[in-house]
Design a protein around this motif. Sequence first.
Motif, PDB file in Angstrom:
ATOM      1  N   PRO A   1       0.803  -1.226   0.000  1.00 37.00           N
ATOM      2  CA  PRO A   1       0.000   0.000   0.000  1.00 37.00           C
ATOM      3  C   PRO A   1       0.831   1.269   0.000  1.00 37.00           C
ATOM      4  N   TRP A   2       2.010   1.243   0.656  1.00 30.48           N
ATOM      5  CA  TRP A   2       2.855   2.441   0.733  1.00 30.48           C
ATOM      6  C   TRP A   2       3.415   2.835  -0.621  1.00 30.48           C
ATOM      7  N   LEU A   3       3.420   1.900  -1.593  1.00 31.17           N
ATOM      8  CA  LEU A   3       3.891   2.205  -2.938  1.00 31.17           C
ATOM      9  C   LEU A   3       2.747   2.209  -3.945  1.00 31.17           C
ATOM     10  N   ARG A   4       1.724   1.411  -3.695  1.00 29.22           N
ATOM     11  CA  ARG A   4       0.619   1.267  -4.641  1.00 29.22           C
ATOM     12  C   ARG A   4      -0.131   2.578  -4.842  1.00 29.22           C
ATOM     13  N   TRP A   5      -0.592   3.171  -3.738  1.00 27.35           N
ATOM     14  CA  TRP A   5      -1.446   4.348  -3.865  1.00 27.35           C
ATOM     15  C   TRP A   5      -0.699   5.590  -4.330  1.00 27.35           C
ATOM     16  N   PRO A   6       0.520   5.874  -3.870  1.00 21.63           N
ATOM     17  CA  PRO A   6       1.253   7.002  -4.462  1.00 21.63           C
ATOM     18  C   PRO A   6       1.510   6.827  -5.961  1.00 21.63           C
ATOM     19  N   LEU A   7       1.800   5.576  -6.372  1.00 21.45           N
ATOM     20  CA  LEU A   7       2.041   5.337  -7.797  1.00 21.45           C
ATOM     21  C   LEU A   7       0.790   5.601  -8.616  1.00 21.45           C
ATOM     22  N   LEU A   8      -0.342   5.082  -8.161  1.00 19.91           N
ATOM     23  CA  LEU A   8      -1.594   5.312  -8.885  1.00 19.91           C
ATOM     24  C   LEU A   8      -1.979   6.789  -8.864  1.00 19.91           C
ATOM     25  N   ALA A   9      -1.771   7.441  -7.726  1.00 16.88           N
ATOM     26  CA  ALA A   9      -2.124   8.861  -7.634  1.00 16.88           C
ATOM     27  C   ALA A   9      -1.270   9.707  -8.574  1.00 16.88           C
ATOM     28  N   LEU A  10       0.034   9.415  -8.643  1.00 12.92           N
ATOM     29  CA  LEU A  10       0.924  10.189  -9.508  1.00 12.92           C
ATOM     30  C   LEU A  10       0.590   9.975 -10.975  1.00 12.92           C
ATOM     31  N   PHE A  11       0.418   8.710 -11.371  1.00  9.31           N
ATOM     32  CA  PHE A  11       0.130   8.430 -12.777  1.00  9.31           C
ATOM     33  C   PHE A  11      -1.252   8.940 -13.159  1.00  9.31           C
ATOM     34  N   GLY A  12      -2.224   8.759 -12.266  1.00  6.31           N
ATOM     35  CA  GLY A  12      -3.566   9.263 -12.551  1.00  6.31           C
ATOM     36  C   GLY A  12      -3.590  10.775 -12.673  1.00  6.31           C
ATOM     37  N   TRP A  13      -2.812  11.456 -11.810  1.00  2.35           N
ATOM     38  CA  TRP A  13      -2.744  12.916 -11.886  1.00  2.35           C
ATOM     39  C   TRP A  13      -2.153  13.363 -13.218  1.00  2.35           C
ATOM     40  N   MET A  14      -1.142  12.658 -13.703  1.00  2.00           N
ATOM     41  CA  MET A  14      -0.556  12.998 -15.005  1.00  2.00           C
ATOM     42  C   MET A  14      -1.582  12.827 -16.125  1.00  2.00           C
ATOM     43  N   LEU A  15      -2.351  11.739 -16.080  1.00  5.63           N
ATOM     44  CA  LEU A  15      -3.341  11.495 -17.131  1.00  5.63           C
ATOM     45  C   LEU A  15      -4.460  12.522 -17.081  1.00  5.63           C
ATOM     46  N   VAL A  16      -4.903  12.876 -15.890  1.00  2.00           N
ATOM     47  CA  VAL A  16      -5.970  13.878 -15.762  1.00  2.00           C
ATOM     48  C   VAL A  16      -5.474  15.240 -16.224  1.00  2.00           C
ATOM     49  N   THR A  17      -4.221  15.562 -15.930  1.00  4.29           N
ATOM     50  CA  THR A  17      -3.652  16.833 -16.383  1.00  4.29           C
ATOM     51  C   THR A  17      -3.625  16.901 -17.905  1.00  4.29           C
ATOM     52  N   ASP A  18      -3.237  15.803 -18.549  1.00  9.06           N
ATOM     53  CA  ASP A  18      -3.246  15.768 -20.018  1.00  9.06           C
ATOM     54  C   ASP A  18      -4.667  15.905 -20.562  1.00  9.06           C
ATOM     55  N   LEU A  19      -5.621  15.291 -19.879  1.00  8.83           N
ATOM     56  CA  LEU A  19      -7.006  15.372 -20.343  1.00  8.83           C
ATOM     57  C   LEU A  19      -7.544  16.800 -20.219  1.00  8.83           C
ATOM     58  N   ILE A  20      -7.182  17.481 -19.135  1.00  4.23           N
ATOM     59  CA  ILE A  20      -7.625  18.865 -18.958  1.00  4.23           C
ATOM     60  C   ILE A  20      -7.009  19.777 -20.019  1.00  4.23           C
ATOM     61  N   ALA A  21      -5.769  19.475 -20.417  1.00  4.23           N
ATOM     62  CA  ALA A  21      -5.116  20.273 -21.463  1.00  4.23           C
ATOM     63  C   ALA A  21      -5.832  20.154 -22.796  1.00  4.23           C
ATOM     64  N   PHE A  22      -6.544  19.031 -23.014  1.00  2.00           N
ATOM     65  CA  PHE A  22      -7.404  18.835 -24.189  1.00  2.00           C
ATOM     66  C   PHE A  22      -6.619  18.877 -25.507  1.00  2.00           C
ATOM     67  N   THR A  23      -5.374  18.388 -25.455  1.00  2.00           N
ATOM     68  CA  THR A  23      -4.594  18.350 -26.689  1.00  2.00           C
ATOM     69  C   THR A  23      -4.962  17.143 -27.546  1.00  2.00           C
ATOM     70  N   ASP A  24      -5.237  16.010 -26.916  1.00  2.00           N
ATOM     71  CA  ASP A  24      -5.658  14.799 -27.631  1.00  2.00           C
ATOM     72  C   ASP A  24      -6.628  14.049 -26.725  1.00  2.00           C
ATOM     73  N   PRO A  25      -7.868  14.521 -26.609  1.00  6.00           N
ATOM     74  CA  PRO A  25      -8.784  13.995 -25.593  1.00  6.00           C
ATOM     75  C   PRO A  25      -9.084  12.511 -25.736  1.00  6.00           C
ATOM     76  N   MET A  26      -9.229  12.009 -26.958  1.00  8.73           N
ATOM     77  CA  MET A  26      -9.566  10.595 -27.117  1.00  8.73           C
ATOM     78  C   MET A  26      -8.421   9.705 -26.630  1.00  8.73           C
ATOM     79  N   THR A  27      -7.193  10.059 -26.967  1.00  6.00           N
ATOM     80  CA  THR A  27      -6.053   9.276 -26.487  1.00  6.00           C
ATOM     81  C   THR A  27      -5.914   9.387 -24.974  1.00  6.00           C
ATOM     82  N   ASP A  28      -6.147  10.579 -24.428  1.00  8.36           N
ATOM     83  CA  ASP A  28      -6.051  10.756 -22.981  1.00  8.36           C
ATOM     84  C   ASP A  28      -7.127   9.955 -22.256  1.00  8.36           C
TER      85      ASP A  28
END
Length: 270
Positions: free
Chosen positions: A208-235
Amino acid sequence: MERTVPATPSDDAPAPASVAGLLDGMPRQRERGGTVAAETPVTPPATAAPDTRLRVLRLRRLFPTPAGTPFTFVYGAVLAVVSLVAAHLDPAVVHALHQGSSTDVAHLVRTPVLVLVASALWIAGGMLSPYAVALLFVLTALERRIGGVRTAGVFLLGHVGATLATEVPIGLAVLVGHLPASSLHRLDYGVSFGVAASLGALAGLLGPWLRWPLLALFGWMLVTDLIAFTDPMTDWGHLIALTIGVATWPAARRWHRARQLLATVPDQCG
């Protein structure tokens, strides 16, 4: 007058204090307990060599090997060769190959299997891109836990599932007139969907000490790309692939336990 002759000290008499101080530096017989302690061999202090070798072995497990992670090793070698060849080709030729390998609606309708396989042979940005590095470490770690065939299955599940989840709505939107016909030829290729699904599955096998930070970091990166709306379908496809990987946690954990059990059987038999 009587003369007094000083007594001669005997051999058994204790030495005077002044003389005893001079004899402290002379060798003398030790006590019985001291003799045993002197004869006991002194164990040299443990060196750091075993710890160093252990660290080296742990670092080596981060990288794919032909015997330990055959799927990741072979797949990584194929991607490296393709990237190396593409780097020496004319950019126009590379662009044509990308278009021919694109998993757009038009290609999925005509040759679905061919384009799904061909699109997974390209890495956007080459072998030095973030997704190439993530593929190397994520697939290696996942394969060491669940095996090569199952790792390939998780990768393909994310690659195919996220592709269909993003391209089918585009085709339906074109049919009802919400999108132009040019959307059927959208350029879409690469390994990112498979990597996202594999990372999602790997997270379920970590603490858990590695699982949730990893998911949170990667998910935050994906959500940031989606908000940027440069390639929404791929995001959106990346988020869907990550969700697909998380959905495999029950199966991945079962496979991991079975693999650990098989690894302990030879040790018990030996």
